[in-house]
Write a protein that holds these residues in place. Structure first.
Motif, mmCIF file in Angstrom:
data_model
loop_
_atom_site.group_PDB
_atom_site.id
_atom_site.type_symbol
_atom_site.label_atom_id
_atom_site.label_comp_id
_atom_site.label_asym_id
_atom_site.label_seq_id
_atom_site.Cartn_x
_atom_site.Cartn_y
_atom_site.Cartn_z
ATOM 1 N N HIS A 68 0.853 -1.192 0.000
ATOM 2 C CA HIS A 68 0.000 0.000 0.000
ATOM 3 C C HIS A 68 0.884 1.235 0.000
ATOM 4 O O HIS A 68 1.654 1.464 0.932
ATOM 5 N N LEU A 69 0.774 2.015 -1.064
ATOM 6 C CA LEU A 69 1.577 3.227 -1.227
ATOM 7 C C LEU A 69 0.711 4.460 -1.007
ATOM 8 O O LEU A 69 -0.367 4.584 -1.582
ATOM 9 N N LEU A 70 1.211 5.382 -0.193
ATOM 10 C CA LEU A 70 0.589 6.690 -0.016
ATOM 11 C C LEU A 70 1.487 7.723 -0.680
ATOM 12 O O LEU A 70 2.677 7.811 -0.366
ATOM 13 N N ILE A 71 0.918 8.494 -1.614
ATOM 14 C CA ILE A 71 1.671 9.538 -2.301
ATOM 15 C C ILE A 71 1.137 10.907 -1.886
ATOM 16 O O ILE A 71 -0.054 11.188 -2.034
ATOM 17 N N PHE A 72 2.008 11.733 -1.367
ATOM 18 C CA PHE A 72 1.661 13.118 -1.101
ATOM 19 C C PHE A 72 1.903 13.921 -2.373
ATOM 20 O O PHE A 72 3.027 14.018 -2.850
ATOM 21 N N GLY A 73 0.834 14.502 -2.924
ATOM 22 C CA GLY A 73 0.970 15.365 -4.088
ATOM 23 C C GLY A 73 0.923 14.618 -5.405
ATOM 24 O O GLY A 73 1.949 14.289 -5.980
ATOM 25 N N LEU A 74 -0.289 14.353 -5.892
ATOM 26 C CA LEU A 74 -0.441 13.630 -7.165
ATOM 27 C C LEU A 74 -0.389 14.618 -8.326
ATOM 28 O O LEU A 74 -1.409 14.994 -8.896
ATOM 29 N N GLY A 75 0.825 15.035 -8.647
ATOM 30 C CA GLY A 75 1.038 15.931 -9.764
ATOM 31 C C GLY A 75 1.451 15.178 -11.009
ATOM 32 O O GLY A 75 1.218 13.969 -11.154
ATOM 33 N N TYR A 76 2.080 15.883 -11.925
ATOM 34 C CA TYR A 76 2.432 15.366 -13.243
ATOM 35 C C TYR A 76 3.216 14.044 -13.157
ATOM 36 O O TYR A 76 2.866 13.058 -13.799
ATOM 37 N N THR A 77 4.268 14.034 -12.361
ATOM 38 C CA THR A 77 5.122 12.846 -12.261
ATOM 39 C C THR A 77 4.497 11.773 -11.378
ATOM 40 O O THR A 77 4.497 10.591 -11.721
ATOM 41 N N ALA A 78 3.961 12.178 -10.238
ATOM 42 C CA ALA A 78 3.429 11.205 -9.285
ATOM 43 C C ALA A 78 2.247 10.427 -9.849
ATOM 44 O O ALA A 78 2.038 9.262 -9.485
ATOM 45 N N LYS A 79 1.468 11.040 -10.727
ATOM 46 C CA LYS A 79 0.357 10.315 -11.349
ATOM 47 C C LYS A 79 0.861 9.102 -12.123
ATOM 48 O O LYS A 79 0.216 8.045 -12.140
ATOM 49 N N ARG A 80 1.993 9.248 -12.770
ATOM 50 C CA ARG A 80 2.546 8.124 -13.533
ATOM 51 C C ARG A 80 3.061 7.023 -12.616
ATOM 52 O O ARG A 80 2.943 5.844 -12.912
ATOM 53 N N ILE A 81 3.637 7.431 -11.496
ATOM 54 C CA ILE A 81 4.088 6.437 -10.518
ATOM 55 C C ILE A 81 2.878 5.692 -9.966
ATOM 56 O O ILE A 81 2.903 4.460 -9.819
ATOM 57 N N LYS A 82 1.832 6.422 -9.662
ATOM 58 C CA LYS A 82 0.599 5.805 -9.153
ATOM 59 C C LYS A 82 0.069 4.769 -10.139
ATOM 60 O O LYS A 82 -0.247 3.629 -9.754
#
Length: 272
Positions: free
Chosen positions: A3-17
């Motif tokens: 389970h991954l929690l990402i702070f800040g789903l911006g341009y780059t983080a959306k791809r990681i998600k």
């Protein structure tokens, strides 16, 4: 389930998600594209930190104060997660190295926060705080990808050529950032800094001229910094000159950029 929690789903983080969800992970995130509100869901976010197995922040320091909002708000809970052995990550910037007059830097190069050199660098200060937490800190150069590349600047009439002989930058395709972070997440990589940049530092003019050539257009004339009338942020970008080495990420993570230079990256964006 991981389970991954990402702070800040911006341009780059959306791809990681998206990449982690494709691997069967559960991914929660804050921001306009996430399911958690950073400011209004304090208890929900803190609970999510508690039951997440991995935590990644892509939130840059606040522009006015220079503070890291994630650490100021949830620092104690993240510290407890780190102490419990959970995977912690942070998307930082190669700006932490400051101006190196075109020299190569790697993860052993002192950061501005360590040397105190030059202007205050909030990124370097945040980078250092996350390192103290035992995070995997991904230091990123200029990011480009779909909708954010030299090709787009040409099409929008915003592409410039600045007359700064010897000026070089490193850059990285957004999908190569994603693959590097995914490698670190799935391999439980050791804490520390990782530079994720391509194999060919180059001048901004080289990239701009290549983009014009791909589009069959003539590049604009060279301008001085004064003639270009750039924003303060853009002028700050041109004030720094360095080449970023990526050998550690390749050795430790087994990372290999899909787009090793801007040539392959722009070709992909031209004909996706």
């Amino acid at each position: 389930m991981s389970h991954l929690l990402i702070f800040g789903l911006g341009y780059t983080a959306k791809r990681i998600k998206a990449a982690m969800e494709a691997r069967g992970w559960r991914v929660d995130g804050t921001g306009s594209a996430g399911n958690l509100d950073f400011d209004d869901d304090f208890e929900r976010v803190r609970a999510t930190i508690d039951y997440s197995t991995h935590i990644l922040s892509s939130v840059p320091p606040e522009r006015v104060t220079g503070g890291d909002d994630v650490l100021m708000t949830y620092g104690a809970t993240i510290q407890a997660a780190s102490d419990a052995g959970k995977w912690i990550g942070y998307l930082s910037s190669t700006g932490v190295y400051g101006d190196q007059q075109g020299a190569w830097v790697d993860e052993s190069t002192p950061t501005v926060a360590e040397t105190g050199a030059g202007r205050r660098n909030a990124r370097a200060e945040a980078d250092a705080k996350w390192m103290e937490l035992g995070a995997r800190v991904f230091r990123l150069p200029g990011i480009y990808g779909p909708g954010r590349s030299a090709l787009d600047r040409v099409k929008q009439g915003k592409a410039r050529r600045i007359d700064l002989p010897g000026q070089v930058f490193s850059r990285v395709h957004v999908d190569d950032i994603s693959s590097g972070v995914v490698a670190a997440l799935t391999q439980n990589s050791p804490p520390g800094a990782y530079n994720l940049g391509d194999d060919l530092p180059a001048s901004g003019n080289d990239v701009t001229e290549h983009a014009f050539a791909l589009l069959g257009l003539e590049p604009p004339k060279l301008e001085t910094l004064e003639e270009a009338n750039l924003s303060e942020m853009a002028r700050g970008f041109y004030a720094e000159n360095r080449r970023v080495a990526n050998g550690k990420a390749k050795r430790v993570l087994g990372w290999k950029p899909q787009y090793p230079t801007y040539v392959e990256g722009l070709a992909n964006l031209l004909c996706p």
